[in-house]
Design a protein around this motif. Sequence first.
Motif, PDB file in Angstrom:
ATOM      1  N   THR A   1      -7.192   6.867   1.512  1.00  0.00           N
ATOM      2  CA  THR A   1      -6.470   6.317   2.661  1.00  0.00           C
ATOM      3  C   THR A   1      -4.982   6.142   2.375  1.00  0.00           C
TER       4      THR A   1
ATOM      5  N   SER B   1     -10.559   4.163  -1.140  1.00  0.00           N
ATOM      6  CA  SER B   1      -9.335   3.407  -0.857  1.00  0.00           C
ATOM      7  C   SER B   1      -8.093   4.240  -1.135  1.00  0.00           C
TER       8      SER B   1
ATOM      9  N   SER C   1       0.831  -1.214   0.000  1.00  0.00           N
ATOM     10  CA  SER C   1       0.000   0.000   0.000  1.00  0.00           C
ATOM     11  C   SER C   1       0.862   1.260   0.000  1.00  0.00           C
TER      12      SER C   1
END
Length: 466
Positions: free
Chosen positions: A242, A239, A216
């Motif tokens: 974040t 998503s 990520s």
Amino acid sequence: MRRSSSTTDVGLPPSHRFFEVPISALDRPWVQRRLLPAMYLREVLFSRHWPGKGGERRVRVLIVGINYSPEPTGIAPYTTGIAQGLAGHGHEVDVVTGVPHYPEWRVGDEYVGRRRIPSVEQDGVRIQRYIHPVPSEPTLKGRALMELVFGFRSVMRRWRRPNVVICVSPALLGSAIAVLRARVSGIPVGIVIQDVYHKGVVETGAVSQRSGRVASLVEGLIIRGCTSVVVVHERFAASLVTLGVDASRIRVIRNWTHIDAPSTVDKSSVRRRFGWDDDELLVVHTGNMGVKQGLENVVEAARLADEGPGADRVRFVLVGDGNRRRALEASAEDVKSVEFLDLLPDSDFRDVLGAADILLMNEKPGVGEMAAPSKLTSYFASGRPVIAATDREGVAAQEVYASGAGEVIDPGKPEALLATVLSLGSDHVRGEQMGRSGVEYARSVLSFEAAVARYEGWCVSMVEGS
């Protein structure tokens, strides 16, 4: 930009001002010998405005994506549609892509052993393919190597002076290299997120949660380096936020349906052609057969149909290919109620969807946030009811709920799948209503023309904003 009277744009037209120097510096010999020629050379190489006929704004677009036509499923149809749609609107479009390999995960015979592939022009798009390795099993390491080789080869050759670069992810690592070159060259670059990478590697079990956090961080770093971002579903935008991506730089542009209208071909004639009886309850799944799809669930439901009273007329048909197909065929060797078909030409594909009683979308338990399955766009337009065996809170489930085109059940439960097939298959009124709802949703939300217009506006906005 606020300008001072002590600087000059050294003769560049207003639309191309990118460099300011003090006026006093123009008298220096080294500036006249080196700096001015370099500035004009950069202007020639990276000019960002290309006026077309009648004063219309036309843009030179470079699309970098490893998947492209003739791959029939997955991301390729959408990348191809973006390129052809922009070319149809009068823009100059180049595509840098890889060798066709999906969903079979093997290189076609015409590309085996070749060192270089000449560029071609198709449908107004100039296509340049680069050779790269294709893993027989798409492991994380194998895919990473494939993406990196493609990425490096895509940037080592000369680009034809694009005004804007569009990268498509997956392949994220290949996109990262193209993003870097575009930013170094001063070219605005956007990225289209078809799958959320870090969620995918965790949800499919490719890496641990800890490694997923590293993924990520990498994904966020790459995406934040882009000028702007397109996601294909609203849930993906949350998503990315974040990951530290500015929400104001994210646009949602939905994928579109591949099916123009519900099939008008006689169901009986299609079924006879494929060897299916009229009284069979036909359940069709199309597309990739990989880990994410978790099709062992379907094989087990078919096994139950073999054994259960009243279910002997159910036939599950799995259309497509993928790295799990051979294992699925082996596990289904003694199962009569399941059948495997190879990838079909477009006309046969439409006919098979139209001949089905139910269309099936199946995902592995735990998969829900990484992707918006592309098969749903075709399913909705076909006019047939849908069963989605997937996470009830996931992206695919939300799409089925929004469309009203089908029923969502828990994944990985073959008993529930078979029971839902029998229930929906016997309720023709409900099935027809779901089919009509899907067609309307495809028409109003999943329009190709609307998507292309939004991609065009996105490209122009990046050029103007740069």
